[in-house]
Enzyme design. Structure first.
Site, PDB file in Angstrom:
ATOM      1  N   GLY A   1       0.848  -1.202   0.000  1.00  0.00           N
ATOM      2  CA  GLY A   1       0.000   0.000   0.000  1.00  0.00           C
ATOM      3  C   GLY A   1       0.872   1.237   0.000  1.00  0.00           C
TER       4      GLY A   1
ATOM      5  N   VAL B   1      -3.030  -0.812   3.373  1.00  0.00           N
ATOM      6  CA  VAL B   1      -3.982  -0.621   2.275  1.00  0.00           C
ATOM      7  C   VAL B   1      -5.221   0.107   2.786  1.00  0.00           C
ATOM      8  CG1 VAL B   1      -3.164  -2.633   1.004  1.00  0.00           C
ATOM      9  CG2 VAL B   1      -5.022  -2.894   2.645  1.00  0.00           C
ATOM     10  N   ASN B   2      -6.040   0.544   1.851  1.00  0.00           N
ATOM     11  CA  ASN B   2      -7.239   1.309   2.213  1.00  0.00           C
ATOM     12  C   ASN B   2      -8.295   0.400   2.848  1.00  0.00           C
ATOM     13  OD1 ASN B   2      -6.801   0.435  -0.450  1.00  0.00           O
ATOM     14  ND2 ASN B   2      -8.631   1.455  -1.186  1.00  0.00           N
ATOM     15  N   THR B   3      -9.061   0.986   3.770  1.00  0.00           N
ATOM     16  CA  THR B   3     -10.134   0.242   4.452  1.00  0.00           C
ATOM     17  C   THR B   3     -11.403   1.096   4.412  1.00  0.00           C
ATOM     18  OG1 THR B   3      -9.244   1.177   6.507  1.00  0.00           O
ATOM     19  CG2 THR B   3      -8.644  -1.088   6.004  1.00  0.00           C
TER      20      THR B   3
ATOM     21  N   LEU C   1     -11.415  12.931  18.475  1.00  0.00           N
ATOM     22  CA  LEU C   1     -11.021  14.154  17.758  1.00  0.00           C
ATOM     23  C   LEU C   1     -12.209  14.711  16.977  1.00  0.00           C
ATOM     24  CD1 LEU C   1      -7.491  13.028  16.482  1.00  0.00           C
ATOM     25  CD2 LEU C   1      -7.966  14.830  18.148  1.00  0.00           C
TER      26      LEU C   1
ATOM     27  N   CYS D   1     -10.874   9.639   6.882  1.00  0.00           N
ATOM     28  CA  CYS D   1     -10.934   8.735   8.036  1.00  0.00           C
ATOM     29  C   CYS D   1     -11.969   9.029   9.113  1.00  0.00           C
ATOM     30  CB  CYS D   1      -9.551   8.632   8.650  1.00  0.00           C
ATOM     31  SG  CYS D   1      -8.412   7.809   7.530  1.00  0.00           S
TER      32      CYS D   1
ATOM     33  N   GLN E   1     -15.089  10.175   9.373  1.00  0.00           N
ATOM     34  CA  GLN E   1     -16.438   9.624   9.181  1.00  0.00           C
ATOM     35  C   GLN E   1     -16.394   8.095   9.064  1.00  0.00           C
ATOM     36  OE1 GLN E   1     -19.288  11.585   6.573  1.00  0.00           O
ATOM     37  NE2 GLN E   1     -19.557   9.668   5.510  1.00  0.00           N
ATOM     38  N   LYS E   2     -15.464   7.612   8.256  1.00  0.00           N
ATOM     39  CA  LYS E   2     -15.333   6.152   8.046  1.00  0.00           C
ATOM     40  C   LYS E   2     -15.079   5.425   9.369  1.00  0.00           C
ATOM     41  CE  LYS E   2     -10.940   4.811   6.598  1.00  0.00           C
ATOM     42  NZ  LYS E   2     -10.345   3.924   7.584  1.00  0.00           N
TER      43      LYS E   2
ATOM     44  N   ARG F   1     -10.718  13.740  -0.176  1.00  0.00           N
ATOM     45  CA  ARG F   1     -11.678  12.713   0.246  1.00  0.00           C
ATOM     46  C   ARG F   1     -12.596  13.249   1.348  1.00  0.00           C
ATOM     47  NH1 ARG F   1      -7.655   7.647   0.941  1.00  0.00           N
ATOM     48  NH2 ARG F   1      -6.310   9.291   1.731  1.00  0.00           N
TER      49      ARG F   1
HETATM   50  P1  NAD Z   1      -4.833   5.118   0.124  1.00  0.00           P
HETATM   51  O1  NAD Z   1      -6.089   4.779  -0.561  1.00  0.00           O
HETATM   52  O2  NAD Z   1      -4.178   6.440  -0.112  1.00  0.00           O
HETATM   53  O3  NAD Z   1      -3.720   4.003  -0.186  1.00  0.00           O
HETATM   54  C1  NAD Z   1      -3.955   2.634  -0.133  1.00  0.00           C
HETATM   55  C2  NAD Z   1      -3.158   1.961  -1.241  1.00  0.00           C
HETATM   56  O4  NAD Z   1      -3.271   0.543  -1.099  1.00  0.00           O
HETATM   57  C3  NAD Z   1      -3.658   2.275  -2.653  1.00  0.00           C
HETATM   58  O5  NAD Z   1      -2.612   2.866  -3.411  1.00  0.00           O
HETATM   59  C4  NAD Z   1      -4.064   0.900  -3.233  1.00  0.00           C
HETATM   60  O6  NAD Z   1      -3.777   0.760  -4.610  1.00  0.00           O
HETATM   61  C5  NAD Z   1      -3.229  -0.043  -2.401  1.00  0.00           C
HETATM   62  N1  NAD Z   1      -3.748  -1.404  -2.347  1.00  0.00           N
HETATM   63  C6  NAD Z   1      -5.008  -1.822  -2.067  1.00  0.00           C
HETATM   64  N2  NAD Z   1      -5.080  -3.149  -2.087  1.00  0.00           N
HETATM   65  C7  NAD Z   1      -3.845  -3.605  -2.384  1.00  0.00           C
HETATM   66  C8  NAD Z   1      -3.286  -4.900  -2.539  1.00  0.00           C
HETATM   67  N3  NAD Z   1      -4.034  -5.995  -2.360  1.00  0.00           N
HETATM   68  N4  NAD Z   1      -1.983  -5.000  -2.875  1.00  0.00           N
HETATM   69  C9  NAD Z   1      -1.218  -3.902  -3.041  1.00  0.00           C
HETATM   70  N5  NAD Z   1      -1.687  -2.643  -2.893  1.00  0.00           N
HETATM   71  C10 NAD Z   1      -2.990  -2.493  -2.571  1.00  0.00           C
HETATM   72  O7  NAD Z   1      -5.131   4.938   1.689  1.00  0.00           O
HETATM   73  P2  NAD Z   1      -4.418   5.691   2.915  1.00  0.00           P
HETATM   74  O8  NAD Z   1      -4.999   7.048   3.088  1.00  0.00           O
HETATM   75  O9  NAD Z   1      -2.949   5.531   2.795  1.00  0.00           O
HETATM   76  O10 NAD Z   1      -4.959   4.823   4.139  1.00  0.00           O
HETATM   77  C11 NAD Z   1      -4.477   3.513   4.361  1.00  0.00           C
HETATM   78  C12 NAD Z   1      -4.950   3.070   5.739  1.00  0.00           C
HETATM   79  O11 NAD Z   1      -4.371   3.925   6.740  1.00  0.00           O
HETATM   80  C13 NAD Z   1      -6.451   3.153   5.952  1.00  0.00           C
HETATM   81  O12 NAD Z   1      -6.853   2.076   6.771  1.00  0.00           O
HETATM   82  C14 NAD Z   1      -6.636   4.461   6.700  1.00  0.00           C
HETATM   83  O13 NAD Z   1      -7.769   4.436   7.530  1.00  0.00           O
HETATM   84  C15 NAD Z   1      -5.386   4.508   7.551  1.00  0.00           C
HETATM   85  N6  NAD Z   1      -4.935   5.850   7.934  1.00  0.00           N
HETATM   86  C16 NAD Z   1      -4.957   6.876   7.022  1.00  0.00           C
HETATM   87  C17 NAD Z   1      -4.464   8.128   7.381  1.00  0.00           C
HETATM   88  C18 NAD Z   1      -4.445   9.269   6.407  1.00  0.00           C
HETATM   89  O14 NAD Z   1      -4.073  10.354   6.811  1.00  0.00           O
HETATM   90  N7  NAD Z   1      -4.806   9.099   5.157  1.00  0.00           N
HETATM   91  C19 NAD Z   1      -3.932   8.335   8.658  1.00  0.00           C
HETATM   92  C20 NAD Z   1      -3.920   7.260   9.559  1.00  0.00           C
HETATM   93  C21 NAD Z   1      -4.415   6.023   9.173  1.00  0.00           C
HETATM   94  C1  UGA Z   2      -7.009  12.704  11.394  1.00  0.00           C
HETATM   95  C2  UGA Z   2      -6.329  12.620  12.770  1.00  0.00           C
HETATM   96  O1  UGA Z   2      -6.022  13.936  13.217  1.00  0.00           O
HETATM   97  C3  UGA Z   2      -5.059  11.784  12.693  1.00  0.00           C
HETATM   98  O2  UGA Z   2      -4.510  11.622  13.997  1.00  0.00           O
HETATM   99  C4  UGA Z   2      -5.397  10.405  12.106  1.00  0.00           C
HETATM  100  O3  UGA Z   2      -4.225   9.631  11.976  1.00  0.00           O
HETATM  101  C5  UGA Z   2      -6.051  10.579  10.748  1.00  0.00           C
HETATM  102  O4  UGA Z   2      -7.248  11.401  10.900  1.00  0.00           O
HETATM  103  C6  UGA Z   2      -6.513   9.292  10.139  1.00  0.00           C
HETATM  104  O5  UGA Z   2      -6.719   8.321  10.825  1.00  0.00           O
HETATM  105  O6  UGA Z   2      -6.691   9.350   8.931  1.00  0.00           O
HETATM  106  P1  UGA Z   2      -6.620  14.126   9.180  1.00  0.00           P
HETATM  107  O7  UGA Z   2      -7.978  13.650   8.827  1.00  0.00           O
HETATM  108  O8  UGA Z   2      -5.526  13.960   8.202  1.00  0.00           O
HETATM  109  O9  UGA Z   2      -6.120  13.400  10.528  1.00  0.00           O
HETATM  110  O10 UGA Z   2      -6.659  15.677   9.538  1.00  0.00           O
HETATM  111  P2  UGA Z   2      -7.205  16.491  10.815  1.00  0.00           P
HETATM  112  O11 UGA Z   2      -6.255  17.567  11.111  1.00  0.00           O
HETATM  113  O12 UGA Z   2      -7.569  15.608  11.933  1.00  0.00           O
HETATM  114  O13 UGA Z   2      -8.513  17.185  10.231  1.00  0.00           O
HETATM  115  C7  UGA Z   2      -9.671  16.442   9.919  1.00  0.00           C
HETATM  116  C8  UGA Z   2     -10.796  17.388   9.536  1.00  0.00           C
HETATM  117  O14 UGA Z   2     -11.274  18.101  10.677  1.00  0.00           O
HETATM  118  C9  UGA Z   2     -10.387  18.450   8.515  1.00  0.00           C
HETATM  119  O15 UGA Z   2     -11.416  18.654   7.594  1.00  0.00           O
HETATM  120  C10 UGA Z   2     -10.187  19.678   9.368  1.00  0.00           C
HETATM  121  O16 UGA Z   2     -10.354  20.869   8.661  1.00  0.00           O
HETATM  122  C11 UGA Z   2     -11.279  19.487  10.409  1.00  0.00           C
HETATM  123  N1  UGA Z   2     -10.997  20.202  11.672  1.00  0.00           N
HETATM  124  C12 UGA Z   2      -9.938  19.849  12.441  1.00  0.00           C
HETATM  125  C13 UGA Z   2     -11.849  21.213  12.077  1.00  0.00           C
HETATM  126  O17 UGA Z   2     -12.818  21.544  11.380  1.00  0.00           O
HETATM  127  N2  UGA Z   2     -11.591  21.865  13.250  1.00  0.00           N
HETATM  128  C14 UGA Z   2     -10.537  21.544  14.041  1.00  0.00           C
HETATM  129  O18 UGA Z   2     -10.369  22.180  15.108  1.00  0.00           O
HETATM  130  C15 UGA Z   2      -9.690  20.507  13.619  1.00  0.00           C
END
Ligand code: NAD
Ligand code: UGA
Length: 471
Positions: free
Chosen positions: A16, A94-96, A227, A276, A278-279, A346
Site C-alpha cells: 500500500g 492498504v485502504n479500508t 477528535l 478517516c 467519518q469512516k 476525500r
Molecule cells: P490510500 O487509498 O491512499 O492508499 C492505499 C493503497 O493501497 C492504494 O494505493 C491501493 O492501490 C493499495 N492497495 C489496495 N489493495 C492492495 C493490494 N491488495 N496490494 C497492493 N496494494 C494495494 O489509503 P491511505 O490514506 O494511505 O490509508 C491507508 C490506511 O491507513 C487506511 O486504513 C486508513 O484508515 C489509515 N490511515 C490513514 C491516514 C491518512 O491520513 N490518510 C492516517 C492514519 C491512518
Molecule cells: C485525522 C487525525 O487527526 C489523525 O490523527 C489520524 O491519523 C487521521 O485522521 C486518520 O486516521 O486518517 P486528518 O484527517 O488527516 O487526521 O486531519 P485532521 O487535522 O484531523 O482534520 C480532519 C478534519 O477536521 C479536517 O477537515 C479539518 O479541517 C477538520 N478540523 C480539524 C476542524 O474543522 N476543526 C478543528 O479544530 C480541527
C-alpha cells in the site's frame, strides 16, 4: 503462531503506497539507512509517481525525505510477491473504506483489501515473518488475519502486530518525525521489541506504548472518534452562537484555556472532512451495534449526524442570505481540499457545499492551490452518482457548464456575487481584499467556512461577511 528464536536483520516491505504507506515508510527509510524498505502497490501509476519528482501525495517536507532515501534503501514497485518474499517485517497499509454494499453497507469497514494482502502473504512466505497492521481496522481484525496466515501451506510462521498510524495529513512529516506516541499491540514480546527497535532509532522509548492487540486496534478508532467529536461539539455550539450573538472563536478560546479541555481541535468549521473521521466513526458505530450496544452506537453516530448538519446548514445559509436564490449567480469557491497543506479531497466539505450550490443553479469558479481540475470534476461527478452508480444527464451538464476551475483566487472572484472559503489555505489571508472587492458584484458576499479572513477589515472595505458561529 510462534516467534522465531533468532532475530535476523530487519528487511521491511509495505503493501500500500498511499497517503500513509508512502510517507511512513519514507520516514523509516530515512531514519534507518541500513534497513531496506520496499513499498509496493498494485497501482502502477501511483508507483510511477513515487519514483518521479511529482509525488502522488502533497505534504510539506515529504519530497526531501523521499529524495534522501529513495534509491538508497527505499524502493517503490509493483512487485508485491517479490517484496513479501525478501522481507521479514511486512506492513499492511492498504485502504479500508466504508462498505458500499451488502451486510453493514454504509457503516462497516470493507476489509477486502486487507484480507487479500493476508492471503498473498500466506501464499508467498517462507520461514518466519512479522506482519504489522498499519491500516485502521475494526477491533479483532488481527484474529482473522492470523487465521488466514495460519493457512500458509509452506509452513511459514507469523507474528501479527497492530501498529496504527496517527499522522494527520498536511503535517505528516512533522508528525512522523516527532509523534506524540507510537502504539504497538501484540502477543509476542519479541516481535513487539523488533518493531520498537525500528522506531527507537529516532523516537524516545517512553513514547513507544505497548498494549495487547485489541486495545491497540480499538485505540485508533477511539482516537479519531474523540477528535471528530470535539469538532462536532464546537460546530454544534457555532449554530447556537449564530442565533445568540456569541462568537464561537471567543467561546473556543475561553473554554480552551481550561487545561482539562485544552485548546486544540476547537476550530469551528463548515464541517470535518478527510478519508478517516467519518469512516472510522461509522465503523465504531457498526461494531457497537454488532455487540448489541445500541445506546453507545447512537452516541457516536451523532458526531457524524452533526457534521452532515453543519455542511447542510452552511449551504442553506448561503442561499437564504443571497435573497433566497443563487440561480445563475457566480460564486468563487476558495479551497477544495479537506484541509490546508494537502491535495487530498476525500470527504471534503467542499464537495457537499458545491453539490448543494450546483443543485440551486449557481455557477462555480473553483480555485485550490493543490487540487487538480481533474480531481475536482471527478469528486463532483461522484457526489451526484445515484445508488445505481449512474450520473444523470442534468448533473453531467451542471458540472460541465457551471463549474470552471481557475488558477488563482482573484480570477475566481472576478465578477462573482459571492466568495465561499472552504479550505483554510494560508494564502487566502494574504490576498489584497480591496482588489478582490473591486472586481465583484454588489453586495459582495463572503461566506467564510473556516473563519480565516479578517472580518473587521473586510467589513470596512464593504464586504458582507458571514463567518461560522458569528451572528
Ligand atoms: P490510500 O487509498 O491512499 O492508499 C492505499 C493503497 O493501497 C492504494 O494505493 C491501493 O492501490 C493499495 N492497495 C489496495 N489493495 C492492495 C493490494 N491488495 N496490494 C497492493 N496494494 C494495494 O489509503 P491511505 O490514506 O494511505 O490509508 C491507508 C490506511 O491507513 C487506511 O486504513 C486508513 O484508515 C489509515 N490511515 C490513514 C491516514 C491518512 O491520513 N490518510 C492516517 C492514519 C491512518
Ligand atoms: C485525522 C487525525 O487527526 C489523525 O490523527 C489520524 O491519523 C487521521 O485522521 C486518520 O486516521 O486518517 P486528518 O484527517 O488527516 O487526521 O486531519 P485532521 O487535522 O484531523 O482534520 C480532519 C478534519 O477536521 C479536517 O477537515 C479539518 O479541517 C477538520 N478540523 C480539524 C476542524 O474543522 N476543526 C478543528 O479544530 C480541527
Amino acid at each position: 503462531m510462534h516467534s522465531s528464536s533468532r532475530t535476523s536483520p530487519i528487511r521491511i516491505c509495505c503493501i500500500g503506497a498511499g497517503y500513509v504507506g508512502g510517507p511512513t515508510m519514507a520516514m523509516i527509510a530515512k531514519q534507518c539507512p541500513d534497513i531496506p524498505v520496499a513499498v509496493v502497490d498494485l497501482n502502477q501509476a501511483r508507483i510511477d509517481q513515487w519514483n518521479s519528482d511529482e509525488l502522488p501525495v502533497y505534504e510539506p517536507g515529504l519530497q526531501e525525505v523521499v529524495a534522501e532515501a529513495r534509491g538508497r534503501n527505499l524502493t517503490f514497485s509493483t512487485d508485491v510477491e517479490g517484496a513479501i518474499r525478501s522481507s521479514n517485517m511486512i506492513f499492511i497499509s492498504v485502504n479500508t473504506p466504508t462498505k458500499m454494499h451488502g451486510i453493514g453497507a454504509g457503516r462497516a469497514a470493507n476489509l477486502e483489501f486487507v484480507e487479500k494482502c493476508a492471503r498473498k502473504i500466506a501464499e508467498c512466505s517462507q520461514g518466519h515473518k512479522i506482519v504489522v497492521e498499519k491500516s485502521t481496522l475494526p477491533v479483532r481484525t488481527a484474529e482473522a488475519v492470523k487465521r488466514i496466515l495460519s493457512s500458509a501451506s509452506s509452513g511459514a510462521t507469523f507474528d501479527v502486530l497492530s501498529n496504527p498510524e496517527f499522522l494527520a495529513e498536511g503535517t505528516a512529516v512533522s508528525d512522523l518525525l516527532a509523534p506524540d506516541r507510537v502504539l504497538i499491540g501484540g502477543e509476542s514480546s519479541q516481535a513487539i521489541e523488533q518493531l520498537a527497535s525500528v522506531y527507537e532509532r529516532w523516537i524516545p522509548r517512553e513514547k513507544i506504548l505497548t498494549t495487547n492487540l485489541w486495545s491497540s486496534e480499538l485505540s485508533k478508532l477511539t482516537a479519531n472518534a474523540f477528535l471528530a467529536q470535539r469538532v462536532s461539539s464546537i460546530n454544534a455550539i457555532s449554530a447556537l452562537c449564530e442565533v445568540t450573538g456569541a462568537n464561537v472563536d471567543e467561546v473556543a478560546r475561553a473554554i480552551g484555556t481550561d487545561s482539562r479541555i485544552g485548546p486544540k481541535f476547537l476550530k469551528a468549521s463548515v464541517g470535518f472532512g478527510g478519508s478517516c473521521f467519518q469512516k472510522d466513526i461509522l465503523n465504531l458505530v457498526y461494531l457497537c451495534e454488532h455487540f448489541g450496544l445500541s445506546e453507545v452506537a447512537k452516541y457516536w453516530e451523532q458526531v457524524v449526524v452533526m457534521n452532515d448538519y453543519q455542511k447542510k446548514r452552511f449551504s442553506t445559509r448561503m442561499v437564504r442570505t443571497m435573497f433566497h436564490t443563487v440561480s445563475d449567480k457566480q460564486i468563487a469557491v476558495w479551497g477544495f481540499a479537506f484541509k490546508k497543506d494537502t491535495n487530498d479531497t476525500r470527504e471534503s466539505a467542499a464537495i457537499y457545499v458545491c453539490r448543494d450550490l450546483l443543485e440551486e443553479g449557481a455557477r462555480l469558479m473553483v480555485y485550490d492551490p493543490r487540487v487538480s481540475e481533474k480531481q475536482i470534476r471527478q469528486d463532483l461527478m461522484n457526489v451526484f452518482k445515484a445508488s445505481s452508480g449512474e450520473v444523470s444527464e442534468r448533473h453531467r451538464q451542471l458540472i460541465e457548464k457551471n463549474v470552471t476551475v481557475v488558477k488563482d483566487a482573484y480570477t475566481a472572484a472576478n465578477l462573482s456575487h459571492a466568495i465561499v472559503v472552504l479550505t483554510e489555505w494560508d494564502e487566502f489571508k494574504k490576498l489584497d481584499m480591496q482588489r478582490v472587492y473591486d472586481q465583484m458584484h454588489r453586495p459582495a458576499f463572503v461566506f467564510d467556512g473556516r473563519n480565516v479572513l479578517d472580518a473587521q477589515t473586510m467589513d470596512k472595505i464593504g464586504f458582507e461577511v458571514h463567518g461560522i458561529g458569528r451572528s
